[in-house]
Scaffold this active site. Structure first.
Site, PDB file in Angstrom:
ATOM      1  N   TYR A 150       8.301   5.197  -4.343  1.00 36.57           N
ATOM      2  CA  TYR A 150       9.451   5.696  -3.590  1.00 36.57           C
ATOM      3  C   TYR A 150       9.875   4.759  -2.469  1.00 36.57           C
ATOM      4  CZ  TYR A 150       8.230  10.064  -5.938  1.00 36.57           C
ATOM      5  OH  TYR A 150       7.942  11.006  -6.866  1.00 36.57           O
ATOM      6  N   THR A 151       8.939   4.067  -1.858  1.00 35.37           N
ATOM      7  CA  THR A 151       9.271   3.246  -0.696  1.00 35.37           C
ATOM      8  C   THR A 151       9.712   1.852  -1.122  1.00 35.37           C
ATOM      9  OG1 THR A 151       6.973   2.555  -0.432  1.00 35.37           O
ATOM     10  CG2 THR A 151       7.667   4.505   0.780  1.00 35.37           C
TER      11      THR A 151
END
Length: 862
Positions: A132-133
Site C-alpha cells: 500500500y505504501t
C-alpha cells in the site's frame, strides 16, 4: 501379493571425509562465525556512514532505480523486492521495517526515506503493508549517496556474485551522530542518541581546522543530544562523560507548561510511545487518588502533540508535576553506548574519535572522487586540445577523412599522418561539422584554459592536505547552510530534583474506615457520613464475615493490619479507595495478596513512624509472646505482607494489642481457662523476625489470647459455647514467666466449655460476637458485672461463637513512650515472700480449699 521392496544400499563414507571435532570446539567455532557475522553485517552501524548493512542496501537500491526526492514515488514492495533479490537475502518484514523506520520523523532527526502513506505513528501504530505504501529517497539521503558513481568508495560482490554493491556510502554528513543508532549483537550493543545537524557539522569543521581541539572546545559546540521528539535533556556531567568515553547517562524529561491550573505536555521523551505513556499516566492516576488528578486527555492533532492532565482545584500543581515525572515515563534515563564498527571491528568511541573517523572517511571519499574527476578532466583536456589543433589544420583533416574508407580507417590515418592521439582522433571523427565554427573554437580555447586550472586544482587537492581540508570545510559549510536543522531539545546542566516528601502529594481528607476479619476494607468520607446521617447497621457484609474495627483517619495516616498467620500489612489510608455505602468495600487483595484462610485480628493507626515509641504485643496459640516496636514496622512497599513474628509449626497469632505508657501487665488465657498475669517488663522487646518467648508452662494447652492491661482494665472472657465472664484483673496474681496461672472459671464435667477469646476491657466498651448462625451480636459491657474467679460462666448464646472482636481503635501516638524495663516492685515480690497474708476474693488464703483456689502453688513458689 505385494512386490518386495529392495533394501536401500548402505552408504559408506570414506574415513578421509569424516572430520572429528570436539562438540565444545565445534559449537565455539560456529558461534564465533555467527557472532562475527551479526556484529559486522547485521546489528551495528559503520562509523563512516552510520548505517547498518540493510539500511545501506535499501538506500543504494533506491538510488539505482532513481527514486530521487524530486521524482515520482514507487511502491515500497518494489524496493523491498529489489533489495531481497539483489543484495539482502533475508525476510521481507525486517527489510520493510528498516525502510519504514528511516521515514519516521519521530525516530530520526533527518529522515532518509520519504514514504507516502501510513508509515506508523508516535502512538506505536504499525505502518501499512508494503503493497500500500510508496517511497522515495529524501533530499538529505541523497547527500549520503552523492558521488557514488565516481569510484568514491570501495565495492564488493553481492551474495551470489551477480551484482556489486558499495561497502560504505560516501556520506557527506556524519549520519552516525545526526540520526544516532540502536542495535543488539552477540556480546555487543549500541545506543547512540541523535544530535543536532548544525552542531555536528560545526564540530566536524572545527576538528578539520584544528585536529587537536580539546573536548572542552567541542563540548561548547555540541551541547548534547538533540532528539526529534524534543523534550528536555538534563545532566551536563553525563553528556561530558559520554563525549569523552562513549558511555554516559542523561535524563530526558517531557516539556510541560501550566495552563488554567492544568499540566500541558507538548513534547515527550525519545522513543516513548505516546499511547503507552497516556495509559501509564492514567493507571498511575487511578492507583493514587490522593494526587487530586482528575483526568488525562490526549488532544494531539495535526498542529502537534498535546496531552492535558486535568487537576482538581485543591491540587498542588508543582507537586503533581514532580510526582508524575517520578512515577511515569514523562521522565526517563538515557544511557549512551557508542559502539560502532571501525575497520570491521566493534569499538566504543568518544565523540572526538567518532568525528575523526568520519573525517578520515570523508577525506578518503573526497580524494577518490577528486582522482576520478582529475582523470575525466585530463581526458577532456586532451580532446579539447585535439579539437583546437584540428581546427588549425582543418583542410588536411577533412581531406584525410574524405579519402578514408571507413571510421576506423579515418582514425588510424589521423593518428599516423597528423600525430593525433587515439582519444583525439576519435573525438575529431565523431565531431559534427557545425562545431567547427569560429565561435566554437573560442569556446574550446576557453574550455581548455578552464580545464587546465581545474586539473591544477585537483592535483593540489591530491598533493596538499591543507587544500583538501579547505575543500572539505567549504563542502560542509554549504551543506550546513542548505540542510541545517534548528535544535529541538533543550539542554539543562543540572538534573532536576524530583524527590518529594510523599506526604506533600496527599491532599488531607478525613475518612471513616471499617475493616473486616476476612480482609474487606470500607472507606467513607467523614463529610459524606455526616451529611447523610449514616449508621453502621445498614452495612452490607460478606456471609460469615464481620467488621472488627472502625477507625477515623486522615489520608495522611497509615494502617497496620495484624493477621493470624503471623504477618502484618502496612496500608497508607490514601491507597484505600472510597466505597459506596451499601458495598462490602474493597478487598485487601487489590493492594496486596491475602490468603482466604487468614484473618485480620487487630488494626493500628499510625500517623508518623518517626518517634513512634509504642510497641505491639503479639501472642500466639502455642504460648509464644513478644513486643514489637512500631517504628520497626515501617516498610517502603505496600504490595505484600511482612512478618511480625516467626511462628512455629501449627502455630498462629491469637491476639495483638498496643503497649502504651499506661500498660502495666500482660494477661494470658488458655483454652481450658487458666489465666496468668506478668509484669509487662517480663516480655522482651524484639524485632519482627524473632520468635518471642514462652509464656505458659503446658505444651499441649493452646492460648486463646494474650492482652496488655493497665490498672483500670478488666478481663472479659468469651467461650466457644457462647458464654461470657468479666473478671477484675486485680484478682489475678502477678507471677514470673512462664507459669500456668490460676483457673479463671470452673470446668463443668457434664457440659464442658472452653475459652475462645479474651479482651482487656473498660466499662462502656462494646464487643462484637459472630456466632455459628452468621449473626453478629454487640455486647455492651455495662450489662455485665465483674465476677470472682470461682464464679461460673454466664451463657448468652448456645449456638456457639465463631469470631469475636473488641470495637476499639488503636492509635499510635508519637509522643507516647512505653516504660523502660525496671526491677519488680514490692507487690510482685509479695507473691513469694508473704503468701500467708495473701487475700483472694476477700478471703485469707488459709481459709480457701485447694480445689477452690485451683492455684498451682509449686508454680507460684518457683
Amino acid at each position: 501379493m505385494a512386490p518386495k521392496t529392495k533394501k536401500p544400499e548402505e552408504v559408506v563414507i570414506p574415513e578421509e571425509n569424516i572430520i572429528d571435532y570436539a562438540l565444545d570446539e565445534l559449537m565455539g567455532d560456529r558461534f564465533g562465525r555467527y557472532a562475527k557475522y551479526i556484529i559486522q553485517e547485521r546489528a551495528l552501524p559503520d562509523v563512516r556512514d552510520g548505517l547498518k548493512p540493510v539500511q545501506r542496501r535499501i538506500l543504494y537500491t533506491m538510488n539505482e532505480i532513481q527514486l530521487f526526492h524530486d521524482k515520482a514515488y514507487k511502491k515500497s514492495a518494489r524496493v523491498v523486492g529489489e533489495v531481497i533479490g539483489k543484495y539482502h537475502p533475508h525476510g521481507d518484514t525486517s527489510i520493510y521495517e528498516a525502510l519504514v523506520r528511516m521515514s519516521q520523523y519521530w525516530k530520526l532527526n533527518v529522515p532518509l526515506s520519504d514514504m507516502h502513506g501510513n508509515n506508523g505513528s508516535i502512538d506505536g501504530d504499525s505502518a501499512a503493508a508494503m503493497r500500500y505504501t510508496e517511497v522515495r529517497l529524501s533530499k538529505t539521503a541523497e547527500l549520503l549517496l552523492r558521488d557514488l558513481k565516481k569510484n568514491s568508495v570501495q565495492w564488493a560482490p553481492n551474495f551470489d556474485d551477480s551484482e556489486t554493491e558499495p561497502t560504505v556510502l560516501p556520506a557527506y554528513f556524519p549520519n552516525i551522530l545526526v540520526n544516532g543508532s540502536t542495535g543488539i549483537a552477540a556480546g555487543y550493543a549500541t545506543n547512540i542518541p541523535p544530535h543536532n545537524f548544525n552542531e555536528i557539522l560545526d564540530a566536524t569543521i572545527r576538528l578539520i581546522e584544528r585536529p587537536h581541539s580539546s573536548l572542552d572546545k567541542i563540548s561548547k559546540i555540541i551541547k548534547g543530544p538533540d532528539f526529534p521528539t524534543g523534550g528536555v535533556v538534563m545532566g551536563k556531567e553525563g553528556i561530558l562523560e559520554a563525549l569523552a568515553t562513549g558511555r554516559g547517562r542523561v535524563v530526558i524529561q517531557s516539556k510541560t507548561h501550566i495552563e488554567d491550573g492544568n499540566i500541558i505536555i507538548t513534547e515527550i521523551p525519545y522513543e516513548i510511545v505516546k499511547q503507552d505513556l497516556v495509559k501509564k499516566i492514567g493507571e498511575a492516576i487511578e492507583d493514587n487518588p490522593q494526587m487530586e488528578i482528575k483526568d488525562i486527555r490526549d488532544e494531539t492533532d495535526r498542529n502537534g502533540l498535546r496531552i492535558v492532565i486535568e487537576l482538581n482545584k485543591d491540587a498542588n500543581v508543582e507537586i503533581a508535576r514532580k510526582w508524575l515525572l517520578k512515577n511515569t515515563p514523562l521522565q526517563v534515563g538515557y544511557n549512551y553506548n557508542n559502539v560502532v564498527i571501525v575497520d570491521k571491528r566493534p569499538q566504543l568511541l568518544g565523540m572526538i574519535d567518532i568525528l575523526k573517523a568520519y573525517i578520515n572517511h570523508l577525506g578518503e571519499v573526497f580524494l577518490r572522487k577528486t582522482k576520478f574527476d582529475l582523470v575525466k578532466a585530463e581526458k577532456r583536456l586532451e580532446i579539447v586540445k585535439g579539437l583546437v589543433k584540428a581546427v588549425s589544420i582543418l583542410d588536411q583533416v577533412i581531406e584525410i577523412i574524405r579519402k578514408s574508407t571507413n571510421r576506423s580507417d579515418a582514425i588510424e590515418k589521423l593518428i599516423s599522418k597528423l600525430k593525433f592521439s587515439e582519444v583525439q582522433a576519435i573525438a575529431i571523427v565523431d565531431l559534427r561539422l557545425y562545431r567547427l565554427s569560429s565561435t566554437d573554437v573560442h569556446k574550446l580555447t576557453a574550455e581548455a584554459k578552464e580545464l587546465e586550472n581545474t586539473i591544477k586544482h585537483y592535483k593540489d587537492i591530491i598533493s596538499d592536505k591543507l587544500v583538501l581540508d579547505q575543500e572539505l570545510i567549504e563542502l560542509l559549510t554549504v551543506i550546513r547552510k542548505d540542510y541545517g536543522v534548528e535544535r529541538r531539545t533543550e539542554v539543562i546542566d543540572e538534573i532536576e530534583n524530583i524527590e518529594i516528601d510523599f506526604k506533600e502529594t496527599i491532599v488531607k481528607k478525613d475518612y471513616k474506615i471499617w475493616i473486616s476479619k476476612d480482609g474487606y476494607i470500607k472507606s467513607l468520607d467523614q463529610k459524606y457520613i455526616a451529611q447523610n446521617k449514616l449508621t453502621q447497621e445498614s452495612f452490607a457484609r460478606k456471609p460469615h464475615d464481620m467488621w472488627i474495627s472502625t477507625v477515623e483517619v486522615s489520608s495522611l495516616d497509615n494502617l497496620i493490619l495484624v493477621c493470624s498467620d503471623g504477618t502484618y500489612y502496612l496500608l497508607p489510608a490514601y491507597k484505600i479507595s472510597e466505597s459506596k455505602w451499601k458495598d462490602i468495600g474493597m478487598h485487601i487483595n487489590k493492594i496486596a495478596p491475602f490468603s482466604g484462610e487468614n484473618h485480620i485480628l487487630a488494626v493500628f493507626v499510625v500517623k508518623y513512624f518517626e518517634n513512634a515509641k509504642q510497641e505491639i504485643l503479639i501472642a500466639s496459640k502455642k504460648g509464644m509472646i513478644k513486643r514489637v516496636p512500631v517504628e520497626n514496622l515501617e516498610t517502603k512497599t505496600f504490595n505484600r505482607a511482612f512478618k511480625i513474628i516467626n511462628l512455629g509449626a501449627d502455630d498462629e497469632v491469637v491476639s495483638a494489642s498496643l503497649v502504651t505508657s499506661q500498660t502495666e501487665y500482660v494477661v494470658m488465657l488458655t483454652k481450658t481457662g487458666f489465666t496468668v498475669k506478668y509484669d509487662i517488663n517480663e516480655i522482651p522487646s524484639s524485632s519482627p523476625s524473632s520468635k518471642g518467648v514462652k509464656s505458659t508452662v503446658s505444651k499441649n494447652e493452646d492460648v486463646v489470647a494474650g492482652r496488655v492491661f493497665d490498672k483500670n482494665d478488666e478481663l472479659f472472657i468469651i467461650t466457644e459455647r457462647g458464654g461470657i465472664k468479666r473478671i477484675k484483673q486485680t484478682l489475678i496474681p502477678v507471677m514470673s514467666r512462664p507459669k500456668r496461672g490460676v483457673r479463671s472459671f470452673p470446668v463443668s464435667v457434664s457440659k464442658p466449655d472452653f475459652a475462645s477469646y479474651a479482651f482487656n476491657v473498660k466499662n462502656g466498651e462494646k464487643i462484637a460476637i459472630l456466632d455459628s448462625s452468621d449473626v453478629v451480636t454487640t455486647l455492651d459491657l455495662k450489662q455485665f458485672k465483674s465476677q470472682s474467679l470461682e464464679s461460673k460462666i454466664i451463657s448468652i448464646d448456645e449456638s456457639g461463637v465463631q469470631f469475636a472482636a473488641l470495637k476499639r481503635t488503636f492509635i499510635i501516638d508519637n509522643g507516647d513512650i512505653p516504660p523502660s524495663p525496671q526491677e519488680k516492685d514490692d507487690s510482685t515480690v509479695m507473691l513469694t515472700a508473704n503468701i500467708s497474708s495473701m487475700m483472694v476474693n476477700g478471703k485469707n488464703i488459709d481459709e480457701i480449699k485447694t480445689e477452690e483456689l485451683m492455684l498451682d502453688l509449686d508454680d507460684l513458689l518457683d
